[in-house]
Design a protein around this motif. Structure first.
Motif, PDB file in Angstrom:
ATOM      1  N   MET A   1       0.844  -1.194   0.000  1.00  0.00           N
ATOM      2  CA  MET A   1       0.000   0.000   0.000  1.00  0.00           C
ATOM      3  C   MET A   1       0.880   1.244   0.000  1.00  0.00           C
ATOM      4  N   GLN A   2       0.601   2.175  -0.909  1.00  0.00           N
ATOM      5  CA  GLN A   2       1.380   3.402  -0.987  1.00  0.00           C
ATOM      6  C   GLN A   2       0.439   4.604  -0.982  1.00  0.00           C
ATOM      7  N   ILE A   3       0.595   5.464  -0.008  1.00  0.00           N
ATOM      8  CA  ILE A   3      -0.239   6.666   0.100  1.00  0.00           C
ATOM      9  C   ILE A   3       0.227   7.691  -0.913  1.00  0.00           C
ATOM     10  N   GLN A   4      -0.716   8.266  -1.644  1.00  0.00           N
ATOM     11  CA  GLN A   4      -0.389   9.315  -2.598  1.00  0.00           C
ATOM     12  C   GLN A   4      -0.756  10.695  -2.068  1.00  0.00           C
ATOM     13  N   TYR A 113      -4.733   6.273  -2.456  1.00  0.00           N
ATOM     14  CA  TYR A 113      -3.587   5.382  -2.322  1.00  0.00           C
ATOM     15  C   TYR A 113      -3.631   4.309  -3.405  1.00  0.00           C
ATOM     16  N   THR A 114      -2.511   3.621  -3.561  1.00  0.00           N
ATOM     17  CA  THR A 114      -2.433   2.504  -4.500  1.00  0.00           C
ATOM     18  C   THR A 114      -2.202   1.233  -3.706  1.00  0.00           C
ATOM     19  N   ASN A 115      -2.799   0.164  -4.175  1.00  0.00           N
ATOM     20  CA  ASN A 115      -2.605  -1.147  -3.569  1.00  0.00           C
ATOM     21  C   ASN A 115      -2.859  -2.198  -4.636  1.00  0.00           C
ATOM     22  N   GLN A 116      -1.928  -3.131  -4.775  1.00  0.00           N
ATOM     23  CA  GLN A 116      -2.029  -4.182  -5.778  1.00  0.00           C
ATOM     24  C   GLN A 116      -2.255  -3.593  -7.174  1.00  0.00           C
ATOM     25  N   GLU A 117      -1.508  -2.522  -7.450  1.00  0.00           N
ATOM     26  CA  GLU A 117      -1.506  -1.852  -8.754  1.00  0.00           C
ATOM     27  C   GLU A 117      -2.876  -1.246  -9.105  1.00  0.00           C
ATOM     28  N   ARG A 118      -3.689  -0.943  -8.090  1.00  0.00           N
ATOM     29  CA  ARG A 118      -4.983  -0.297  -8.318  1.00  0.00           C
ATOM     30  C   ARG A 118      -5.038   0.996  -7.524  1.00  0.00           C
ATOM     31  N   GLN A 119      -5.790   1.960  -8.062  1.00  0.00           N
ATOM     32  CA  GLN A 119      -5.946   3.268  -7.436  1.00  0.00           C
ATOM     33  C   GLN A 119      -7.240   3.290  -6.625  1.00  0.00           C
ATOM     34  N   TRP A 120      -7.149   3.768  -5.387  1.00  0.00           N
ATOM     35  CA  TRP A 120      -8.304   3.798  -4.493  1.00  0.00           C
ATOM     36  C   TRP A 120      -8.500   5.188  -3.897  1.00  0.00           C
ATOM     37  N   ARG A 157     -15.229   3.467   0.010  1.00  0.00           N
ATOM     38  CA  ARG A 157     -14.015   3.373  -0.806  1.00  0.00           C
ATOM     39  C   ARG A 157     -14.383   3.153  -2.263  1.00  0.00           C
ATOM     40  N   VAL A 158     -13.684   3.844  -3.148  1.00  0.00           N
ATOM     41  CA  VAL A 158     -13.936   3.762  -4.583  1.00  0.00           C
ATOM     42  C   VAL A 158     -12.726   3.158  -5.276  1.00  0.00           C
ATOM     43  N   ASP A 159     -12.969   2.132  -6.079  1.00  0.00           N
ATOM     44  CA  ASP A 159     -11.947   1.607  -6.980  1.00  0.00           C
ATOM     45  C   ASP A 159     -11.987   2.519  -8.207  1.00  0.00           C
ATOM     46  N   LEU A 160     -11.028   3.420  -8.308  1.00  0.00           N
ATOM     47  CA  LEU A 160     -11.104   4.484  -9.316  1.00  0.00           C
ATOM     48  C   LEU A 160     -11.104   3.940 -10.732  1.00  0.00           C
ATOM     49  N   GLN A 161     -10.342   2.886 -11.011  1.00  0.00           N
ATOM     50  CA  GLN A 161     -10.310   2.345 -12.372  1.00  0.00           C
ATOM     51  C   GLN A 161     -11.636   1.685 -12.720  1.00  0.00           C
TER      52      GLN A 161
END
Length: 345
Positions: A1-4, A113-120, A157-161
């Motif tokens: 998990m990476q916070i943007q 943030y990103t997690n498992q190559e997805r934007q949330w 929470r929204v899965d942006l993609q």
């Protein structure tokens, strides 16, 4: 998990007050620093969120009434920055909070943030809880305040993609009830959350989760068979009574010795299953009956027929074996069978 990006705004409101003048806001004008303190807090929030999620859905399509999806769209399109987007969104939450007399203020956390190559995008209302601390130098006790993350009642929470691709459901949220009333409904109303009611989707996710649960717990074939029968019987009883499936109750049916194990497994592995949903008969019938069509051939039989030896699969010849065929069917097959046909070798 990476916070943007992350930011926190405060909404001020006392219990048993309502109306447009019952709320006030205090907003940050800069980002929260991405440091170990924030990362630790976010990891704890996401852990509780994953375990507490019990609703899935989409945004309401009425952009005139529900403005959050519009604000989010402008932010993703970079027409407005994160601070502006979150400030306007906080105003939406505060306005809806003012309609609920029993709601109280709190801190609106916005996190991309990103997690498992997805934007949330996560939005959560955090409350404070009192505690006691100690001064390491003087050893004097003092009052402290910290976020009550364990009791996270309002978050989405929204899965942006998935949202941009309109792959449904792309939205998840927490639904909590208190004293018979949905005190946290204002939060979902502010964001325009609409529950996803596709019974086929929820039932299919539930069956997939059950199979994965069996594998993780190394269930024997007999345990799997008994478990599938329990799932089928429960869903069928609910379907006939025109009642929804309750995930918590189903979990207890699957394993009465560890009644929350299955529901915890569902939440921990992000299966998109509402706490309650309408059972989809054709889908849950997969645990009772196998039906397949290939070319012009259609086969259909109960799973029990496999256990009783009436139906089997011949791996050497890749063919279906059906035992004890009725004489009438044998006669029909022979009548249409070419005279020079040879048996499969």
């Amino acid at each position: 998990m990476q916070i943007q990006e992350a930011i926190l705004h405060r909404i001020i409101k006392e219990r048993n007050t309502s109306g447009s003048d019952s709320t006030d806001t205090k907003k940050r004008d800069n980002y929260l620093p991405i440091d170990e303190r924030l990362e630790r807090t976010v990891e704890e929030i996401l852990k509780i969120y994953t375990r507490s999620t019990n609703g899935y859905g989409t945004f309401n399509s009425s952009q005139t009434v529900y403005r959050f999806p519009v604000l989010l769209k402008d932010y993703v399109a970079k027409d407005v920055n994160f601070i502006g987007f979150t400030g306007d969104s906080t105003d939406l939450i505060a306005a809806k909070m003012g309609d609920e007399a029993f709601s109280t203020g709190g801190y609106a956390l916005f996190l991309r943030y990103t997690n498992q190559e997805r934007q949330w995008m996560l939005v959560a209302m955090l409350k404070l809880k009192p505690g006691t601390g100690v001064n390491e130098e003087t050893l004097e006790l003092s009052d402290t305040l910290s976020f009550d993350i364990e009791h996270l009642h309002e978050a989405a929470r929204v899965d942006l993609q998935k949202w941009q691709d309109d792959t449904q459901p792309y939205l998840s949220f927490i639904k909590k009830r208190q004293s018979g009333g949905q005190v946290s409904r204002y939060f979902r109303e502010a964001l325009g959350c609409t529950e996803y009611t596709d019974s086929k989707h929820h039932t299919g996710q539930m069956l997939d989760a059950f199979e994965a649960y069996c594998e993780e717990n190394a269930w024997t074939p007999e345990q799997k068979r008994e478990g599938r029968q329990k799932v089928y019987d429960y869903c069928d009883a609910k379907d006939k009574a025109d009642e929804p499936v309750n995930l918590t109750a189903l979990s207890a049916v699957i394993d009465d010795q560890n009644p929350v194990a299955f529901s915890d497994f569902v939440r921990d592995n992000d299966y998109e299953i509402d706490e309650t949903f309408t059972p989809h008969k054709t889908t849950y019938n997969r645990f009772k009956r196998i039906s397949k069509t290939f070319g012009s051939v259609r086969v259909s039989f109960d799973v029990q027929d496999i256990w009783d030896g009436r139906v089997d699969y011949d791996e050497d010849h890749a063919c279906l074996v059906i035992a004890n065929l009725p004489d009438e069917l044998i006669a029909e097959i022979k009548k249409h069978k070419p005279s020079d046909a040879n048996p499969t070798e």
